[in-house]
Design a protein around this motif. Structure first.
Motif, PDB file in Angstrom:
ATOM      1  N   ASN A   1      17.335   0.617   5.330  1.00 26.82           N
ATOM      2  CA  ASN A   1      16.941  -0.741   4.892  1.00 26.82           C
ATOM      3  C   ASN A   1      16.119  -0.618   3.774  1.00 26.82           C
ATOM      4  OD1 ASN A   1      15.682  -3.197   4.701  1.00 26.82           O
ATOM      5  ND2 ASN A   1      15.576  -3.442   7.025  1.00 26.82           N
ATOM      6  N   ARG A   2      16.312  -1.278   2.782  1.00 22.66           N
ATOM      7  CA  ARG A   2      15.494  -1.070   1.412  1.00 22.66           C
ATOM      8  C   ARG A   2      13.882  -1.419   1.723  1.00 22.66           C
ATOM      9  NH1 ARG A   2      17.612  -0.964  -3.642  1.00 22.66           N
ATOM     10  NH2 ARG A   2      19.963  -1.161  -3.764  1.00 22.66           N
ATOM     11  N   LYS A   3      13.606  -2.285   2.431  1.00 22.18           N
ATOM     12  CA  LYS A   3      12.355  -2.723   3.040  1.00 22.18           C
ATOM     13  C   LYS A   3      11.559  -1.929   3.737  1.00 22.18           C
ATOM     14  CE  LYS A   3      13.618  -7.687   2.632  1.00 22.18           C
ATOM     15  NZ  LYS A   3      13.761  -8.722   3.498  1.00 22.18           N
ATOM     16  N   GLU A   4      12.181  -0.781   4.411  1.00 19.57           N
ATOM     17  CA  GLU A   4      11.600   0.058   5.266  1.00 19.57           C
ATOM     18  C   GLU A   4      11.509   1.507   4.821  1.00 19.57           C
ATOM     19  OE1 GLU A   4      14.036  -0.026   8.990  1.00 19.57           O
ATOM     20  OE2 GLU A   4      13.365  -2.028   9.364  1.00 19.57           O
ATOM     21  N   ILE A   5      12.028   1.763   3.763  1.00 24.29           N
ATOM     22  CA  ILE A   5      11.883   3.198   3.115  1.00 24.29           C
ATOM     23  C   ILE A   5      10.385   3.210   2.359  1.00 24.29           C
ATOM     24  CG2 ILE A   5      14.492   3.331   2.458  1.00 24.29           C
ATOM     25  CD1 ILE A   5      13.443   2.971  -0.498  1.00 24.29           C
ATOM     26  N   GLU A   6      10.033   4.622   2.464  1.00 24.93           N
ATOM     27  CA  GLU A   6       8.738   4.966   1.762  1.00 24.93           C
ATOM     28  C   GLU A   6       8.820   4.755   0.255  1.00 24.93           C
ATOM     29  OE1 GLU A   6       7.388   8.764   3.117  1.00 24.93           O
ATOM     30  OE2 GLU A   6       8.169   8.673   5.089  1.00 24.93           O
ATOM     31  N   GLN A   7       7.621   4.527  -0.332  1.00 28.89           N
ATOM     32  CA  GLN A   7       7.312   4.149  -1.858  1.00 28.89           C
ATOM     33  C   GLN A   7       7.828   5.515  -2.659  1.00 28.89           C
ATOM     34  OE1 GLN A   7       3.854   2.745  -2.513  1.00 28.89           O
ATOM     35  NE2 GLN A   7       4.337   0.558  -2.537  1.00 28.89           N
ATOM     36  N   LYS A   8       7.702   6.585  -2.013  1.00 32.41           N
ATOM     37  CA  LYS A   8       7.973   7.770  -2.585  1.00 32.41           C
ATOM     38  C   LYS A   8       9.361   8.181  -2.717  1.00 32.41           C
ATOM     39  CE  LYS A   8       3.914  10.364  -1.434  1.00 32.41           C
ATOM     40  NZ  LYS A   8       3.239  11.344  -0.802  1.00 32.41           N
ATOM     41  N   GLN A   9      10.351   7.383  -1.971  1.00 31.97           N
ATOM     42  CA  GLN A   9      11.766   7.705  -1.847  1.00 31.97           C
ATOM     43  C   GLN A   9      12.594   6.726  -2.881  1.00 31.97           C
ATOM     44  OE1 GLN A   9      12.101   6.809   2.488  1.00 31.97           O
ATOM     45  NE2 GLN A   9      12.584   8.816   2.792  1.00 31.97           N
ATOM     46  N   VAL A  10      13.594   7.349  -3.327  1.00 33.22           N
ATOM     47  CA  VAL A  10      14.303   6.567  -4.442  1.00 33.22           C
ATOM     48  C   VAL A  10      15.668   6.391  -3.604  1.00 33.22           C
ATOM     49  CG1 VAL A  10      15.230   6.375  -6.795  1.00 33.22           C
ATOM     50  CG2 VAL A  10      13.048   7.420  -6.265  1.00 33.22           C
TER      51      VAL A  10
END
Length: 75
Positions: A28-37
């Motif tokens: 889910n785009r909203k649940e990924i960490e900011q460091k992940q792409v």
């Protein structure tokens, strides 16, 4: 119209193989960490000599950013 059905079937076979071999993980785009792409993908469709369609989904590599080179010697 028959060609579109063959393409859709080929895409479904590819997705089924991905799920069977656990190649990817849906996120889910909203649940990924900011460091992940999240890397987008695209379909590559080929018509085989016998008329079959083959579909492959590939990652768009240009979105990966800077990659370090990896040496993999062969014997």
């Amino acid at each position: 119209m028959e060609t579109l059905r063959k393409i859709e079937l080929a895409k479904q076979v590819e997705l089924d193989n991905f799920k069977h071999f656990e190649v990817f993980e849906e996120v889910n785009r909203k649940e990924i960490e900011q460091k992940q792409v999240i890397i987008s993908s695209r379909w590559i469709i080929q018509r085989k000599d016998d008329g079959r369609m083959k579909a492959r989904i590939v990652a768009r590599g240009y979105e990966e950013g800077e990659m370090s080179s990896v040496d993999a010697p062969t014997v």
